[in-house]
Design a protein around this motif. Structure first.
Motif, short mmCIF file in Angstrom:
data_model
loop_
_atom_site.label_atom_id
_atom_site.label_comp_id
_atom_site.label_asym_id
_atom_site.label_seq_id
_atom_site.Cartn_x
_atom_site.Cartn_y
_atom_site.Cartn_z
N TRP A 147 0.82 -1.21 0.00
CA TRP A 147 0.00 0.00 0.00
C TRP A 147 0.86 1.26 0.00
O TRP A 147 0.34 2.36 0.17
CB TRP A 147 -0.94 0.00 1.20
CG TRP A 147 -2.14 -0.90 1.03
CD1 TRP A 147 -3.01 -0.89 0.01
CD2 TRP A 147 -2.57 -1.91 1.93
NE1 TRP A 147 -3.98 -1.85 0.20
CE2 TRP A 147 -3.73 -2.49 1.38
CE3 TRP A 147 -2.11 -2.39 3.15
CZ2 TRP A 147 -4.42 -3.52 2.00
CZ3 TRP A 147 -2.80 -3.41 3.76
CH2 TRP A 147 -3.95 -3.97 3.19
N ASP A 200 3.41 1.93 2.19
CA ASP A 200 3.95 2.27 3.50
C ASP A 200 5.42 1.85 3.61
O ASP A 200 5.79 0.77 3.17
CB ASP A 200 3.14 1.59 4.61
CG ASP A 200 1.71 2.06 4.64
OD1 ASP A 200 1.49 3.23 4.98
OD2 ASP A 200 0.81 1.26 4.30
N ILE A 247 -9.07 -9.07 3.95
CA ILE A 247 -9.34 -7.63 3.89
C ILE A 247 -10.83 -7.31 4.02
O ILE A 247 -11.21 -6.45 4.81
CB ILE A 247 -8.72 -7.01 2.62
CG1 ILE A 247 -7.19 -7.12 2.70
CG2 ILE A 247 -9.15 -5.56 2.44
CD1 ILE A 247 -6.46 -6.77 1.43
N ASP A 257 -8.19 -4.46 6.96
CA ASP A 257 -7.67 -3.58 5.92
C ASP A 257 -6.52 -2.74 6.46
O ASP A 257 -6.13 -2.88 7.62
CB ASP A 257 -8.77 -2.71 5.32
CG ASP A 257 -9.59 -2.00 6.38
OD1 ASP A 257 -9.37 -2.25 7.57
OD2 ASP A 257 -10.43 -1.18 6.02
N ARG A 258 -5.98 -1.89 5.65
CA ARG A 258 -4.79 -1.10 5.98
C ARG A 258 -4.96 -0.32 7.28
O ARG A 258 -5.94 0.38 7.48
CB ARG A 258 -4.50 -0.14 4.84
CG ARG A 258 -3.27 0.68 5.05
CD ARG A 258 -2.99 1.51 3.81
NE ARG A 258 -1.85 2.36 4.00
CZ ARG A 258 -1.92 3.67 4.14
NH1 ARG A 258 -3.08 4.27 4.09
NH2 ARG A 258 -0.83 4.37 4.32
N GLY A 259 -3.99 -0.50 8.18
CA GLY A 259 -3.97 0.23 9.44
C GLY A 259 -4.67 -0.45 10.61
O GLY A 259 -4.62 0.05 11.72
N LEU A 311 -0.10 -3.32 7.41
CA LEU A 311 0.43 -2.31 6.50
C LEU A 311 0.95 -2.92 5.21
O LEU A 311 1.61 -2.25 4.41
CB LEU A 311 1.55 -1.50 7.16
CG LEU A 311 1.14 -0.56 8.29
CD1 LEU A 311 2.34 0.19 8.84
CD2 LEU A 311 0.08 0.42 7.83
N ASP A 312 0.69 -4.20 5.00
CA ASP A 312 1.16 -4.85 3.79
C ASP A 312 0.12 -5.89 3.37
O ASP A 312 -0.67 -6.37 4.18
CB ASP A 312 2.51 -5.52 4.04
CG ASP A 312 3.34 -5.70 2.77
OD1 ASP A 312 2.83 -5.40 1.68
OD2 ASP A 312 4.49 -6.17 2.88
N ARG A 313 0.13 -6.21 2.09
CA ARG A 313 -0.84 -7.14 1.50
C ARG A 313 -0.08 -8.23 0.77
O ARG A 313 0.95 -7.98 0.14
CB ARG A 313 -1.74 -6.35 0.55
CG ARG A 313 -2.90 -7.11 0.01
CD ARG A 313 -3.73 -6.25 -0.91
NE ARG A 313 -2.97 -5.86 -2.10
CZ ARG A 313 -2.80 -4.62 -2.50
NH1 ARG A 313 -3.31 -3.63 -1.85
NH2 ARG A 313 -2.09 -4.37 -3.59
#
Length: 159
Positions: free
Chosen positions: A81, A83, A99, A104-106, A121-123
């Motif tokens: 994403w 970061d 997700i 999801d992010r954060g 912070l990663d996918r």
């Protein structure tokens, strides 16, 4: 005019005017319904910073990864994403199927067997399902020692 049916909430407090307490199961109330409902609600809550909120949980496969070009692409310190990942940060990557479940992010995540809170912070690539990757900076030995484990993760939100 039809006689009105009355459901009495507490046994022993029926009126003495000759009215009988209804006996049909539909008209009966559990005596401790309020206690049971409260216990069910509290069982599904977690406390974070003094506020009660629902906690989701999922059993996943957990592996570890590092910021090395051999394990990532040509930008090993950059998450999917965008970061920036630095050694010492508590970060996880999640598979795409997690997700929509709220990871999801954060999102802050607690991992069984590890202390502290980790952030998403990663996918991961779409080929992975029900899987997380724990970021371990440049410590390849720690990542190998972790190996592959089945863990339960928890995060705040509605499942």
């Amino acid at each position: 005019m039809k006689p009105r049916r009355v459901s009495w909430p507490i046994s022993g407090f029926e009126p003495t005017s000759g009215a009988q307490r209804p006996t049909h199961p539909r008209w009966r109330r559990p005596r401790f319904a309020g206690v049971l409902i409260a216990a069910a609600v509290l069982a599904g809550c977690a406390t974070a910073n003094g506020h009660e909120q629902a906690a989701c949980r999922q059993t996943v496969t957990a592996t570890a990864y590092n910021s090395t070009p051999g394990q990532t692409d040509d930008r090993p310190n950059l998450g999917a994403w965008g970061d920036r990942l630095e050694p010492g940060m508590r970060i996880i990557a999640v598979s795409p199927d997690l997700i929509p479940k709220g990871l999801d992010r954060g999102t802050a995540v607690r991992i069984e067997g590890l202390s502290g809170t980790y952030r998403v912070l990663d996918r991961m690539p779409s080929r992975w399902h029900r899987k997380i990757d724990i970021y371990m900076g440049r410590d390849v030995a720690a990542a190998r020692a972790w190996g592959r484990r089945r863990v339960t993760i928890r995060w705040p939100g509605e499942c």
